[in-house]
Write an enzyme that holds these catalytic residues in place. Structure first.
Site, PDB file in Angstrom:
ATOM      1  CD  GLU A 135      34.410  34.456  34.003  1.00 19.05           C
ATOM      2  OE1 GLU A 135      35.004  35.454  33.566  1.00 19.05           O
ATOM      3  OE2 GLU A 135      34.352  33.384  33.382  1.00 19.05           O
ATOM      4  CB  SER A 203      38.782  36.554  25.219  1.00 17.55           C
ATOM      5  OG  SER A 203      39.913  36.400  26.030  1.00 17.55           O
ATOM      6  CB  SER A 206      30.226  39.486  30.576  1.00 17.94           C
ATOM      7  OG  SER A 206      30.215  38.112  30.262  1.00 17.94           O
ATOM      8  NE  ARG A 218      27.531  36.874  30.445  1.00 17.96           N
ATOM      9  CZ  ARG A 218      27.189  36.752  29.164  1.00 17.96           C
ATOM     10  NH1 ARG A 218      25.941  36.501  28.841  1.00 17.96           N
ATOM     11  NH2 ARG A 218      28.103  36.886  28.222  1.00 17.96           N
TER      12      ARG A 218
HETATM   13  P1  ADP Z   1      40.291  37.317  29.458  1.00 17.74           P
HETATM   14  O1  ADP Z   1      39.959  37.115  30.907  1.00 17.74           O
HETATM   15  O2  ADP Z   1      39.275  36.765  28.531  1.00 17.74           O
HETATM   16  O3  ADP Z   1      41.691  36.880  29.122  1.00 17.74           O
HETATM   17  P2  ADP Z   1      41.051  40.168  29.593  1.00 17.74           P
HETATM   18  O4  ADP Z   1      40.210  41.126  30.363  1.00 17.74           O
HETATM   19  O5  ADP Z   1      42.358  39.793  30.195  1.00 17.74           O
HETATM   20  O6  ADP Z   1      40.166  38.899  29.225  1.00 17.74           O
HETATM   21  O7  ADP Z   1      41.260  40.801  28.157  1.00 17.74           O
HETATM   22  C1  ADP Z   1      41.847  40.104  27.088  1.00 17.74           C
HETATM   23  C2  ADP Z   1      41.937  41.058  25.909  1.00 17.74           C
HETATM   24  O8  ADP Z   1      42.776  42.161  26.266  1.00 17.74           O
HETATM   25  C3  ADP Z   1      42.581  40.483  24.668  1.00 17.74           C
HETATM   26  O9  ADP Z   1      41.611  39.852  23.845  1.00 17.74           O
HETATM   27  C4  ADP Z   1      43.174  41.699  23.995  1.00 17.74           C
HETATM   28  O10 ADP Z   1      42.206  42.368  23.215  1.00 17.74           O
HETATM   29  C5  ADP Z   1      43.510  42.622  25.158  1.00 17.74           C
HETATM   30  N1  ADP Z   1      44.919  42.639  25.586  1.00 17.74           N
HETATM   31  C6  ADP Z   1      45.477  43.640  26.320  1.00 17.74           C
HETATM   32  N2  ADP Z   1      46.757  43.394  26.571  1.00 17.74           N
HETATM   33  C7  ADP Z   1      47.066  42.209  25.997  1.00 17.74           C
HETATM   34  C8  ADP Z   1      48.256  41.422  25.912  1.00 17.74           C
HETATM   35  N3  ADP Z   1      49.408  41.823  26.459  1.00 17.74           N
HETATM   36  N4  ADP Z   1      48.196  40.236  25.254  1.00 17.74           N
HETATM   37  C9  ADP Z   1      47.049  39.817  24.699  1.00 17.74           C
HETATM   38  N5  ADP Z   1      45.897  40.527  24.730  1.00 17.74           N
HETATM   39  C10 ADP Z   1      45.883  41.712  25.370  1.00 17.74           C
END
Ligand code: ADP
Length: 379
Positions: A135, A203, A206, A218
């Protein structure tokens, strides 16, 4: 187009801890012959994806992010950006089956933790193999590609006078609405980017030091990320979506929740240059029952946002200083529909470094992993 290109359709998928990001390449039909070559199923998939912007109950296409005129492996076309909650992977697989995708697509290029976690499900449910990519490799490839294809990918939030925001403790207070509303979005020329610190706020968070396209590591991270913001907001305000949490925060006031320097000193802590309006203790007022009784949901959401954002800003700044880096690029879906956090980060980076650090942002926010994955689809 070279003959080694993989068969259409081309997808890149990033199955994250919260959201799954799907990038779809729609080839431009160059002539009648190419068009006729397209099978019925392929045509249906293209039509379904490009004519809708909502899929099932929770799938969404970010139409405003669509990238036209991109060239990938000698083919010209359009990139489409689609997301759905990772908790809905099962529904996605059912949809893929019902659209005939499962028969046509044998391999999906995927990254993110879910590419490992759901590997068996993809095979069992739709007989699709996941070809996995790391990733962070995908993230960087995606950032560099997007910037090369899109002249307004990289931008920053400029203070009105374009000067370092804060030189003395008598300037306007750090988090005042007035100060933040004066920031305007401006394009940034990212053509000679190295070295830069890439801070991906998903979530979790990094932080990567990027010296060249294939030279990065990293350096740090924190578990206090976008998931923490949303999780705490749900607990504290009873909200049920990210959008709701953000709009609550936008109209809240964190100073009823956080204890400021002035709440402790009665003014500035002048000797060490700490302005009275600075947060001294995040959520510090909430030890008082009286204060708790008066606080609003909006204020709690705002304080949660400010706490998480400033903590990420602090760690990013320490990493940048330590590594002797001036440009800090923030991405990840935590910044989606969230100009408040971007402005806070811009302010904090500049303020605490006396103007030495620059916070930069990217238009395609959380999609770079999926883009990087799509680019890699020849492997
Ligand atoms: P991951 O790959 O860990 O899922 P993202 O870059 O997609 O990470 O980001 C997830 C974060 O984005 C969530 O923790 C929340 O803070 C935010 N977020 C933005 N839009 C949404 C959505 N529609 N639903 C849930 N979280 C969202």
């Amino acid at each position: 187009p070279d003959n080694n290109t993989p068969p259409m359709p081309w997808f890149g998928m990033d199955i994250g801890g919260t959201l799954t990001k799907l990038v779809y390449f729609e080839p431009r039909e160059t002539n009648r012959r190419e068009l006729d070559k397209e099978t019925e199923v392929l045509k249906n998939i293209r039509r379904y994806l490009t004519r809708n912007s909502a899929y099932g109950k929770t799938g969404r296409r970010d139409v405003h992010l669509q990238m036209d005129n991109v060239t990938i492996r000698g083919r010209r076309g359009t990139l489409h950006f689609i997301r759905f909650p990772t908790s809905e992977v099962g529904a996605f697989l059912q949809l893929a089956r019902s659209k005939g995708m499962a028969d046509l697509v044998k391999t999906i290029y995927a990254t993110g933790g879910g590419a490992y976690k759901f590997e068996e499900d993809f095979i069992k449910e739709v007989n699709m193999r996941l070809s996995k990519m790391d990733e962070l490799d995908a993230l960087i490839a995606g950032v560099l590609f997007s910037d090369s294809m899109n002249s307004h990918e990289c931008y920053y939030w400029a203070p009105p006078d374009e000067q370092p925001v804060h030189q003395s403790s008598t300037d306007s207070p750090p988090y005042s609405e007035a100060a933040l509303s004066m920031y305007v979005r401006k394009p940034f020329d990212f053509s000679s980017p190295y070295p830069f610190l890439l801070v991906n706020i998903g979530s979790g968070v990094s932080m990567l030091v990027v010296n060249a396209p294939d030279d990065y590591y990293r350096v740090s991270g924190t578990s206090l990320g976008g998931g923490t913001f949303l999780g705490l907001c749900c607990l504290l305000t009873g909200c049920s979506s990210f959008e709701e949490a953000i709009s609550l925060a936008a109209s809240g006031d964190n100073t009823t929740v956080d204890k400021l320097v002035r709440d402790i000193y009665g003014g500035d802590y002048a000797r060490f240059g700490l302005p009275g309006d600075l947060v001294a203790s995040s959520f510090g007022h909430m030890c008082s029952a009286e204060r708790r009784a008066k606080v609003s949901r909006e204020d709690l959401a705002r304080a949660t946002l400010v706490t998480i954002t400033n903590n990420i800003g602090s760690i990013a700044r320490l990493c940048a200083c330590n590594e002797d880096i001036e440009r800090v690029v923030f991405c990840g879906n935590f910044l989606r529909v969230n100009p408040l956090s971007m402005k806070l980060l811009s302010y904090a980076m500049s303020y605490w470094s006396r103007g030495a650090l620059k916070a930069l942002f990217l238009e395609h926010e959380g999609y770079f992993g999926a883009v990087g994955c799509l680019l890699n689809l020849d492997m």
